[in-house]
Design a protein around this motif. Structure first.
Motif, PDB file in Angstrom:
ATOM      1  N   ILE A  91       0.837  -1.205   0.000  1.00 48.20           N
ATOM      2  CA  ILE A  91       0.000   0.000   0.000  1.00 48.20           C
ATOM      3  C   ILE A  91       0.873   1.257   0.000  1.00 48.20           C
ATOM      4  CG2 ILE A  91      -1.646   1.351   1.370  1.00 48.20           C
ATOM      5  CD1 ILE A  91      -2.795  -1.411   2.291  1.00 48.20           C
ATOM      6  N   GLU A  92       1.927   1.236   0.792  1.00 42.76           N
ATOM      7  CA  GLU A  92       2.844   2.385   0.835  1.00 42.76           C
ATOM      8  C   GLU A  92       3.455   2.651  -0.537  1.00 42.76           C
ATOM      9  OE1 GLU A  92       7.130   3.651   2.787  1.00 42.76           O
ATOM     10  OE2 GLU A  92       5.927   2.124   3.817  1.00 42.76           O
ATOM     11  N   GLU A  93       3.857   1.588  -1.219  1.00 44.16           N
ATOM     12  CA  GLU A  93       4.483   1.760  -2.532  1.00 44.16           C
ATOM     13  C   GLU A  93       3.463   2.210  -3.574  1.00 44.16           C
ATOM     14  OE1 GLU A  93       7.533   2.068  -2.586  1.00 44.16           O
ATOM     15  OE2 GLU A  93       8.012   1.078  -0.708  1.00 44.16           O
ATOM     16  N   PHE A  94       2.212   1.721  -3.478  1.00 42.05           N
ATOM     17  CA  PHE A  94       1.156   2.237  -4.351  1.00 42.05           C
ATOM     18  C   PHE A  94       0.999   3.740  -4.147  1.00 42.05           C
ATOM     19  CE2 PHE A  94      -0.986  -1.986  -5.061  1.00 42.05           C
ATOM     20  CZ  PHE A  94      -1.114  -1.879  -6.433  1.00 42.05           C
ATOM     21  N   SER A  95       1.043   4.168  -2.890  1.00 37.36           N
ATOM     22  CA  SER A  95       0.911   5.593  -2.573  1.00 37.36           C
ATOM     23  C   SER A  95       2.047   6.401  -3.175  1.00 37.36           C
ATOM     24  CB  SER A  95       0.880   5.794  -1.055  1.00 37.36           C
ATOM     25  OG  SER A  95      -0.201   5.104  -0.489  1.00 37.36           O
ATOM     26  N   ASP A  96       3.248   5.868  -3.089  1.00 36.06           N
ATOM     27  CA  ASP A  96       4.403   6.554  -3.672  1.00 36.06           C
ATOM     28  C   ASP A  96       4.257   6.685  -5.190  1.00 36.06           C
ATOM     29  OD1 ASP A  96       5.536   6.812  -1.167  1.00 36.06           O
ATOM     30  OD2 ASP A  96       6.905   5.114  -1.401  1.00 36.06           O
ATOM     31  N   ILE A  97       3.755   5.630  -5.837  1.00 37.78           N
ATOM     32  CA  ILE A  97       3.519   5.673  -7.282  1.00 37.78           C
ATOM     33  C   ILE A  97       2.481   6.751  -7.601  1.00 37.78           C
ATOM     34  CG2 ILE A  97       2.434   4.420  -9.212  1.00 37.78           C
ATOM     35  CD1 ILE A  97       5.086   3.244  -8.858  1.00 37.78           C
ATOM     36  N   SER A  98       1.402   6.777  -6.828  1.00 40.15           N
ATOM     37  CA  SER A  98       0.337   7.761  -7.048  1.00 40.15           C
ATOM     38  C   SER A  98       0.873   9.183  -6.941  1.00 40.15           C
ATOM     39  CB  SER A  98      -0.794   7.536  -6.049  1.00 40.15           C
ATOM     40  OG  SER A  98      -1.832   8.454  -6.256  1.00 40.15           O
ATOM     41  N   ASN A  99       1.694   9.441  -5.938  1.00 40.42           N
ATOM     42  CA  ASN A  99       2.291  10.770  -5.785  1.00 40.42           C
ATOM     43  C   ASN A  99       3.197  11.116  -6.962  1.00 40.42           C
ATOM     44  OD1 ASN A  99       1.108  11.596  -3.362  1.00 40.42           O
ATOM     45  ND2 ASN A  99       2.637  10.519  -2.144  1.00 40.42           N
TER      46      ASN A  99
END
Length: 146
Positions: A91-99
């Motif tokens: 989830i954290e890495e998905f968030s980083d991708i989104s940003n």
């Protein structure tokens, strides 16, 4: 361009943006709110090349997180991390991708709504086609295994 064509393009763009906003809202996206609360954006500080590098780094980290979660779920090649820890990391890495994607779109399109709409329309078409192709391959394999 005829007025009718312009209306269709505006409707298409509005639908695309509303779909994107709705999907982001359903997922609890606050990036739009976050970006309006600060006076600067990442794209005001970093050039596109650095944002692309950041996106590539985050994509690599997402791949690693997915592989780690697979190991935790499968258990064949054990990892000291729990499934919950691996899911949290994914989830954290998905968030980083989104940003990173948000920053790239800011840098790429700025306030050019038409170009951004064209991008998201094309992205959705490609995404849909690839999903259908993937599903078709799985269904063909499933059928051949019967």
């Amino acid at each position: 361009m005829l007025i009718e064509d312009m209306a269709i393009n505006v409707d298409s763009c509005a639908t695309t943006i509303m779909s994107y906003i709705t999907n982001q809202s359903l997922r609890g996206d606050t990036s739009t709110k976050r970006r309006t609360e600060v006076s600067k954006k990442v794209s005001d500080i970093l050039p596109k090349t650095e944002i692309l590098a950041q996106l590539a780094e985050e994509a690599s980290e997402l791949a690693q997180a997915a592989l780690k979660l697979r190991r935790a779920l499968d258990g064949t090649n054990p990892t000291p991390k729990s499934v919950a820890e691996c899911e949290a990391n994914l989830i954290e890495e998905f968030s980083d991708i989104s940003n990173a994607v948000t920053a790239l779109c800011d840098a790429w399109f700025g306030d050019n709504l038409d170009s951004e709409c064209e991008f998201w329309d094309a992205e959705r078409e490609i995404e849909d086609a690839k999903y259908k192709r993937w599903l078709s391959r799985l269904e063909a394999k499933e059928k051949s295994d019967e």
